[in-house]
Write a protein that holds these residues in place. Structure first.
Motif, PDB file in Angstrom:
ATOM      1  N   LEU A  19       1.304  -2.878  -7.007  1.00 37.71           N
ATOM      2  CA  LEU A  19       1.515  -3.085  -5.572  1.00 37.71           C
ATOM      3  C   LEU A  19       0.226  -2.867  -4.783  1.00 37.71           C
ATOM      4  N   VAL A  20      -0.498  -1.815  -5.118  1.00 37.34           N
ATOM      5  CA  VAL A  20      -1.714  -1.479  -4.374  1.00 37.34           C
ATOM      6  C   VAL A  20      -2.823  -2.515  -4.614  1.00 37.34           C
ATOM      7  N   ALA A  21      -2.953  -2.997  -5.843  1.00 34.29           N
ATOM      8  CA  ALA A  21      -4.024  -3.949  -6.177  1.00 34.29           C
ATOM      9  C   ALA A  21      -3.970  -5.225  -5.341  1.00 34.29           C
ATOM     10  N   PRO A  22      -2.808  -5.876  -5.175  1.00 38.13           N
ATOM     11  CA  PRO A  22      -2.763  -7.068  -4.323  1.00 38.13           C
ATOM     12  C   PRO A  22      -3.122  -6.769  -2.867  1.00 38.13           C
ATOM     13  N   TYR A  23      -2.801  -5.548  -2.417  1.00 33.57           N
ATOM     14  CA  TYR A  23      -3.164  -5.215  -1.033  1.00 33.57           C
ATOM     15  C   TYR A  23      -4.672  -5.124  -0.884  1.00 33.57           C
TER      16      TYR A  23
ATOM     17  N   GLU B 232       4.162   6.129   8.088  1.00 31.92           N
ATOM     18  CA  GLU B 232       4.960   5.773   6.918  1.00 31.92           C
ATOM     19  C   GLU B 232       4.256   6.184   5.630  1.00 31.92           C
ATOM     20  N   LEU B 233       2.932   5.995   5.592  1.00 29.62           N
ATOM     21  CA  LEU B 233       2.161   6.335   4.399  1.00 29.62           C
ATOM     22  C   LEU B 233       2.251   7.823   4.103  1.00 29.62           C
TER      23      LEU B 233
ATOM     24  N   LEU C 296       0.812  -1.214   0.000  1.00 28.80           N
ATOM     25  CA  LEU C 296       0.000   0.000   0.000  1.00 28.80           C
ATOM     26  C   LEU C 296       0.848   1.269   0.000  1.00 28.80           C
ATOM     27  N   ILE C 297       1.798   1.350   0.928  1.00 27.06           N
ATOM     28  CA  ILE C 297       2.526   2.604   1.125  1.00 27.06           C
ATOM     29  C   ILE C 297       3.489   2.884  -0.022  1.00 27.06           C
TER      30      ILE C 297
END
Length: 309
Positions: free
Chosen positions: A295-299, A215-216, A81-82
């Protein structure tokens, strides 16, 4: 009051991220270090403070599984996500030598965490080994990065701050992001409870993401300000510190048995997320916006899976 709490938390996070970024850039200039190393150490460690407090409190309360689950959930959020969100804001250029060093450290730490989950116990010996690994890594990273010096393209305004002022600005930024994360998580948990969401889903989603909010915000701010290297260092440093530092301290101070069966599936997801992050970073030695989506899609899929489970 609920929505005021959420708004206050978001405002503090944004302000804290801005202050923290300025302080970290100034600190890297004053200490003659690269932004990546400052991201790995000061920023990465500082933004991991929520995970540290949460894990220690859980372990002392007789719930070591929550301590391990918090670290695993936060590392998955960091890697997918981040970093993905930061790449969506601005493509992240990766220095090959630094990624080979820090990527190897992240992968080794992730494998150590998986091994810890499989053993089914927090022992003081495992805590000592994890903390020793953290110290060894930091000494090596410091020696290799200090020789290169700071990035000459960093904003010139930060050069006027003294080392003490730069450190103070960084500390204030960390404090603001931590306070903002606390408000936002508190409001989100209350909102989810009001809507009838289960405690398990709240813990695996809101709490895990909530402790990763510093962190985000810091990573997105770094990407927007043209310091994507700091964003990458923040994620790598946070994940290394979460496992070697937080789990090491938790195992050393509060050794206890673990429910290995419950932890292994999520630990495997963490391993897969780490491998995907490193793979994308080595394709062209940059993380593009398209790869940010990858990266975001799998999260998002992982969160849906948690909710269904």
């Amino acid at each position: 009051m609920l929505f005021l709490t959420l708004a206050a938390g978001l405002a503090l996070l944004i302000l804290g991220g801005e202050v923290l970024l300025r302080g970290a850039v100034a600190l890297s200039l004053r200490l003659g270090l690269s932004p990546l190393l400052v991201g790995l150490t000061v920023v990465g460690f500082g933004t991991s403070t929520p995970e540290l407090f949460t894990s220690l409190q859980a372990a002392y309360s007789g719930a070591p599984d929550i301590a391990l689950g918090n670290v695993i959930g936060s590392n998955i959020a960091n890697a997918l996500l981040i970093l993905g969100a930061a790449a969506l804001m601005a493509p992240i250029v990766v220095r090959r030598a630094a990624l080979l060093r820090d990527g190897a450290a992240v992968m080794l730490a992730t494998l150590a965490c998986l091994g810890l989950a499989m053993t089914g116990s927090f022992t003081r010996l495992s805590g000592v080994l994890l903390l020793a690994g953290l110290v060894a890594y930091l000494v090596y990273a410091w020696k290799t990065e200090a020789a290169e010096g700071p990035d000459p393209e960093l904003e010139t305004g930060a050069r006027t701050l003294s080392p003490v002022a730069a450190f103070a600005l960084t500390a204030v930024g960390i404090a603001l992001t931590l306070l903002g994360a606390r408000f936002l998580v508190s409001g989100a948990v209350d909102l989810a409870t009001t809507l009838g969401v289960s405690e398990a889903v709240i813990g695996l989603t809101i709490v895990a993401v909530g402790t990763s909010l510093p962190e985000l915000v810091t990573s997105i701010m770094a990407a927007r300000k043209g310091q994507p290297e700091l964003a990458l260092g923040n994620v790598l440093g946070s994940n290394i510190y979460n496992i070697l530092g937080i789990l090491g301290a938790t195992a050393l101070l509060a050794p206890a048995p673990l429910d290995a069966t419950a932890m292994i599936p999520d630990a495997m997801v963490m391993l897969a997320a780490t491998a995907l992050m490193l793979f994308l970073a080595t394709t062209g030695w940059r993380i593009t916006r398209k790869e940010g989506v990858a990266l975001v899609a799998p999260y998002a899929a992982y969160i849906v899976w948690l909710g269904a489970a």
